[in-house]
Design a protein around this motif. Sequence first.
Motif, PDB file in Angstrom:
ATOM      1  N   ASN A 157      30.889 -42.368 -16.125  1.00 34.48           N
ATOM      2  CA  ASN A 157      31.694 -41.478 -16.976  1.00 34.48           C
ATOM      3  C   ASN A 157      32.581 -40.547 -16.155  1.00 34.48           C
ATOM      4  OD1 ASN A 157      30.372 -42.585 -19.225  1.00 34.48           O
ATOM      5  ND2 ASN A 157      28.766 -41.018 -19.188  1.00 34.48           N
ATOM      6  N   GLY A 158      33.221 -41.105 -15.136  1.00 27.41           N
ATOM      7  CA  GLY A 158      34.141 -40.312 -14.331  1.00 27.41           C
ATOM      8  C   GLY A 158      33.508 -39.522 -13.211  1.00 27.41           C
ATOM      9  N   VAL A 159      32.193 -39.647 -13.017  1.00 26.33           N
ATOM     10  CA  VAL A 159      31.499 -38.909 -11.959  1.00 26.33           C
ATOM     11  C   VAL A 159      31.747 -39.569 -10.603  1.00 26.33           C
ATOM     12  CG1 VAL A 159      29.231 -38.289 -11.040  1.00 26.33           C
ATOM     13  CG2 VAL A 159      29.712 -37.987 -13.461  1.00 26.33           C
ATOM     14  N   SER A 160      32.170 -38.797  -9.637  1.00 23.05           N
ATOM     15  CA  SER A 160      32.409 -39.304  -8.288  1.00 23.05           C
ATOM     16  C   SER A 160      31.625 -38.539  -7.233  1.00 23.05           C
ATOM     17  CB  SER A 160      33.904 -39.234  -7.945  1.00 23.05           C
ATOM     18  OG  SER A 160      34.386 -37.896  -8.032  1.00 23.05           O
ATOM     19  N   LEU A 161      30.839 -37.543  -7.669  1.00 21.05           N
ATOM     20  CA  LEU A 161      30.029 -36.740  -6.752  1.00 21.05           C
ATOM     21  C   LEU A 161      28.681 -36.459  -7.408  1.00 21.05           C
ATOM     22  CD1 LEU A 161      29.979 -35.043  -4.069  1.00 21.05           C
ATOM     23  CD2 LEU A 161      30.763 -33.107  -5.452  1.00 21.05           C
ATOM     24  N   VAL A 162      27.601 -36.840  -6.736  1.00 18.88           N
ATOM     25  CA  VAL A 162      26.254 -36.626  -7.260  1.00 18.88           C
ATOM     26  C   VAL A 162      25.454 -35.824  -6.238  1.00 18.88           C
ATOM     27  CG1 VAL A 162      24.132 -37.674  -8.113  1.00 18.88           C
ATOM     28  CG2 VAL A 162      26.332 -38.796  -8.535  1.00 18.88           C
ATOM     29  N   ILE A 163      24.885 -34.715  -6.687  1.00 17.74           N
ATOM     30  CA  ILE A 163      24.083 -33.849  -5.823  1.00 17.74           C
ATOM     31  C   ILE A 163      22.614 -34.087  -6.127  1.00 17.74           C
ATOM     32  CG2 ILE A 163      23.611 -31.476  -5.129  1.00 17.74           C
ATOM     33  CD1 ILE A 163      26.397 -30.752  -6.215  1.00 17.74           C
ATOM     34  N   GLY A 164      21.892 -34.610  -5.170  1.00 18.29           N
ATOM     35  CA  GLY A 164      20.470 -34.857  -5.328  1.00 18.29           C
ATOM     36  C   GLY A 164      19.644 -33.743  -4.706  1.00 18.29           C
ATOM     37  N   TYR A 165      18.417 -33.626  -5.158  1.00 19.00           N
ATOM     38  CA  TYR A 165      17.531 -32.558  -4.676  1.00 19.00           C
ATOM     39  C   TYR A 165      16.781 -33.016  -3.431  1.00 19.00           C
ATOM     40  CZ  TYR A 165      13.718 -29.153  -4.590  1.00 19.00           C
ATOM     41  OH  TYR A 165      12.812 -28.191  -4.206  1.00 19.00           O
ATOM     42  N   SER A 166      16.579 -32.084  -2.527  1.00 16.46           N
ATOM     43  CA  SER A 166      15.715 -32.327  -1.369  1.00 16.46           C
ATOM     44  C   SER A 166      15.045 -31.009  -0.994  1.00 16.46           C
ATOM     45  CB  SER A 166      16.506 -32.880  -0.176  1.00 16.46           C
ATOM     46  OG  SER A 166      17.465 -31.945   0.283  1.00 16.46           O
ATOM     47  N   ASN A 167      13.846 -31.121  -0.435  1.00 11.73           N
ATOM     48  CA  ASN A 167      13.134 -29.926   0.011  1.00 11.73           C
ATOM     49  C   ASN A 167      12.222 -30.312   1.170  1.00 11.73           C
ATOM     50  OD1 ASN A 167      12.056 -27.323   0.241  1.00 11.73           O
ATOM     51  ND2 ASN A 167      11.947 -27.057  -1.980  1.00 11.73           N
ATOM     52  N   TYR A 168      11.647 -29.288   1.793  1.00  6.98           N
ATOM     53  CA  TYR A 168      10.806 -29.522   2.956  1.00  6.98           C
ATOM     54  C   TYR A 168       9.469 -30.130   2.559  1.00  6.98           C
ATOM     55  CZ  TYR A 168      14.202 -26.381   5.107  1.00  6.98           C
ATOM     56  OH  TYR A 168      15.369 -25.798   5.546  1.00  6.98           O
ATOM     57  N   SER A 169       8.853 -30.802   3.502  1.00  2.00           N
ATOM     58  CA  SER A 169       7.541 -31.395   3.279  1.00  2.00           C
ATOM     59  C   SER A 169       6.507 -30.285   3.092  1.00  2.00           C
ATOM     60  CB  SER A 169       7.156 -32.287   4.459  1.00  2.00           C
ATOM     61  OG  SER A 169       7.172 -31.546   5.676  1.00  2.00           O
ATOM     62  N   ASP A 170       5.351 -30.661   2.579  1.00  2.00           N
ATOM     63  CA  ASP A 170       4.321 -29.675   2.217  1.00  2.00           C
ATOM     64  C   ASP A 170       3.767 -28.908   3.409  1.00  2.00           C
ATOM     65  OD1 ASP A 170       4.516 -30.243  -0.464  1.00  2.00           O
ATOM     66  OD2 ASP A 170       2.930 -31.753  -0.440  1.00  2.00           O
ATOM     67  N   ASP A 171       3.979 -29.401   4.633  1.00  2.00           N
ATOM     68  CA  ASP A 171       3.451 -28.680   5.789  1.00  2.00           C
ATOM     69  C   ASP A 171       4.380 -27.556   6.255  1.00  2.00           C
ATOM     70  OD1 ASP A 171       5.266 -30.650   6.514  1.00  2.00           O
ATOM     71  OD2 ASP A 171       4.409 -30.939   8.504  1.00  2.00           O
ATOM     72  N   ALA A 172       5.519 -27.389   5.601  1.00  2.00           N
ATOM     73  CA  ALA A 172       6.386 -26.245   5.892  1.00  2.00           C
ATOM     74  C   ALA A 172       5.775 -24.992   5.267  1.00  2.00           C
ATOM     75  CB  ALA A 172       7.784 -26.486   5.344  1.00  2.00           C
ATOM     76  N   SER A 173       6.199 -23.830   5.736  1.00  2.00           N
ATOM     77  CA  SER A 173       5.684 -22.586   5.159  1.00  2.00           C
ATOM     78  C   SER A 173       6.110 -22.489   3.700  1.00  2.00           C
ATOM     79  CB  SER A 173       6.213 -21.377   5.943  1.00  2.00           C
ATOM     80  OG  SER A 173       7.551 -21.099   5.604  1.00  2.00           O
ATOM     81  N   LYS A 174       5.284 -21.885   2.883  1.00  2.00           N
ATOM     82  CA  LYS A 174       5.553 -21.795   1.450  1.00  2.00           C
ATOM     83  C   LYS A 174       6.809 -20.980   1.159  1.00  2.00           C
ATOM     84  CE  LYS A 174       2.144 -24.347   0.248  1.00  2.00           C
ATOM     85  NZ  LYS A 174       2.426 -25.725  -0.230  1.00  2.00           N
ATOM     86  N   PHE A 175       7.093 -19.986   1.994  1.00  2.00           N
ATOM     87  CA  PHE A 175       8.299 -19.213   1.758  1.00  2.00           C
ATOM     88  C   PHE A 175       9.551 -20.056   1.987  1.00  2.00           C
ATOM     89  CE2 PHE A 175      11.834 -16.547   3.265  1.00  2.00           C
ATOM     90  CZ  PHE A 175      12.040 -15.778   2.131  1.00  2.00           C
ATOM     91  N   LYS A 176       9.542 -20.889   3.020  1.00  2.00           N
ATOM     92  CA  LYS A 176      10.692 -21.754   3.288  1.00  2.00           C
ATOM     93  C   LYS A 176      10.906 -22.740   2.138  1.00  2.00           C
ATOM     94  CE  LYS A 176      10.238 -21.440   8.307  1.00  2.00           C
ATOM     95  NZ  LYS A 176       9.878 -22.142   9.570  1.00  2.00           N
ATOM     96  N   ILE A 177       9.817 -23.283   1.635  1.00  2.00           N
ATOM     97  CA  ILE A 177       9.908 -24.216   0.506  1.00  2.00           C
ATOM     98  C   ILE A 177      10.450 -23.494  -0.730  1.00  2.00           C
ATOM     99  CG2 ILE A 177       8.557 -25.614  -1.101  1.00  2.00           C
ATOM    100  CD1 ILE A 177       6.701 -26.311   1.230  1.00  2.00           C
TER     101      ILE A 177
END
Length: 380
Positions: A157-177
């Motif tokens: 439907n005319g979309v040419s840019l898709v932003i997907g989610y990413s985050n740090y793995s569970d062993d990163a500090s909770k504040f960073k996540i």
Amino acid sequence: MLILDNITIVICIILVVFAICSSLFDTFFRKLSDEEDADGVENQKPVSVIIISDNNGRELDDNLKCFLSQDYPAGYEVIVVVSRDEDGTSDVLNSYSKYQNLYTTFVPDTSRYMSRRKLAITLGVKAAKNDMILLTDAVCKPNSDKWIASMTSKCRNGVSLVIGYSNYSDDASKFKIFSRLHREYAFMYEASKGIAYSTCGNNLLFRKSVFMEARGFQGNLKYVRGEYDFLVNKYSDFGNTAIAISPDCMLIEEAPSRKTWKNKNMFYVETRKHLLRSFKHRLIFNMDMFFLYICLLFAVSSVIYSVLCYNLLVIPFSFIALVVPFIVRILSAKRVMGLFNTHVSLWKVIPFELALVWHNMKSAFRYRMSDKYEYISHKS
């Protein structure tokens, strides 16, 4: 003692208004609208996955197989662009030579006066055989073997840019996540309501034809980082941008070292100076933090006032101003964390939100004290 005078009425009204504003301006209180995917496999098109590696031999060895084992009937190629190889990245890539859809290219050592990462992306896009480009980093891996299929399903439907989610793995500090989730959610909300401002992740789909026609990173090649920020900020427009938030669309990034985390935030302070719509984005975040703090401070102050002046009528309104926004914020954060499969203890939500503004101020201070030439490419 109950005292109903003009001052008491004003204080109670202010407490209620602050409680409402603190809840409504909460970043997590706003809901994302993510349309259901209607396209089937018959509408899928071949994809070129570009992975940028910058001395990431170990990470490539851990993650590359996840990209090469995607379930995508339309077919795809994986292009690894090596920005720097001082850790045996070439040997790792040679061990994957059996994969027929894997291609590699290297940024020339003579490249100078431009960001090696932006140049790496440009080289990868030019080498791509397909118009659909999925861009990510070697430090990431897909959450599912349906990653490509889920991301490309948004490109309609005319979309040419898709932003997907990413985050740090569970062993990163909770504040960073939590910090990553908070910022990315704000970015995605803006994208879902109009023109996207930026992204703090590394999970992006765009079209090669659009990138080449607009001359790629022209105008910001000299800035060392901010490659994903500039792509989103430059190429997003009304109606052409979608967000991808299903679990299959997500990428998991390796927990950053302390140095990597610090540098990422300092580079963002430099990058945002060159982004369009920066004032509006920062204003929304600042309003959130303002009402969080002003509601807390005014509620505590009103309790002290009521005790000193023996005006007990103010106390229940102070309680409302303290408790209601906190409950709303915690419940909203719980909903968002469930949406993105993020695990942070609920009792940490308020302390972490209060810490965000101080963390940003610390990054800004470090940036001001640093050498500004560190953020501009002179030679490689």
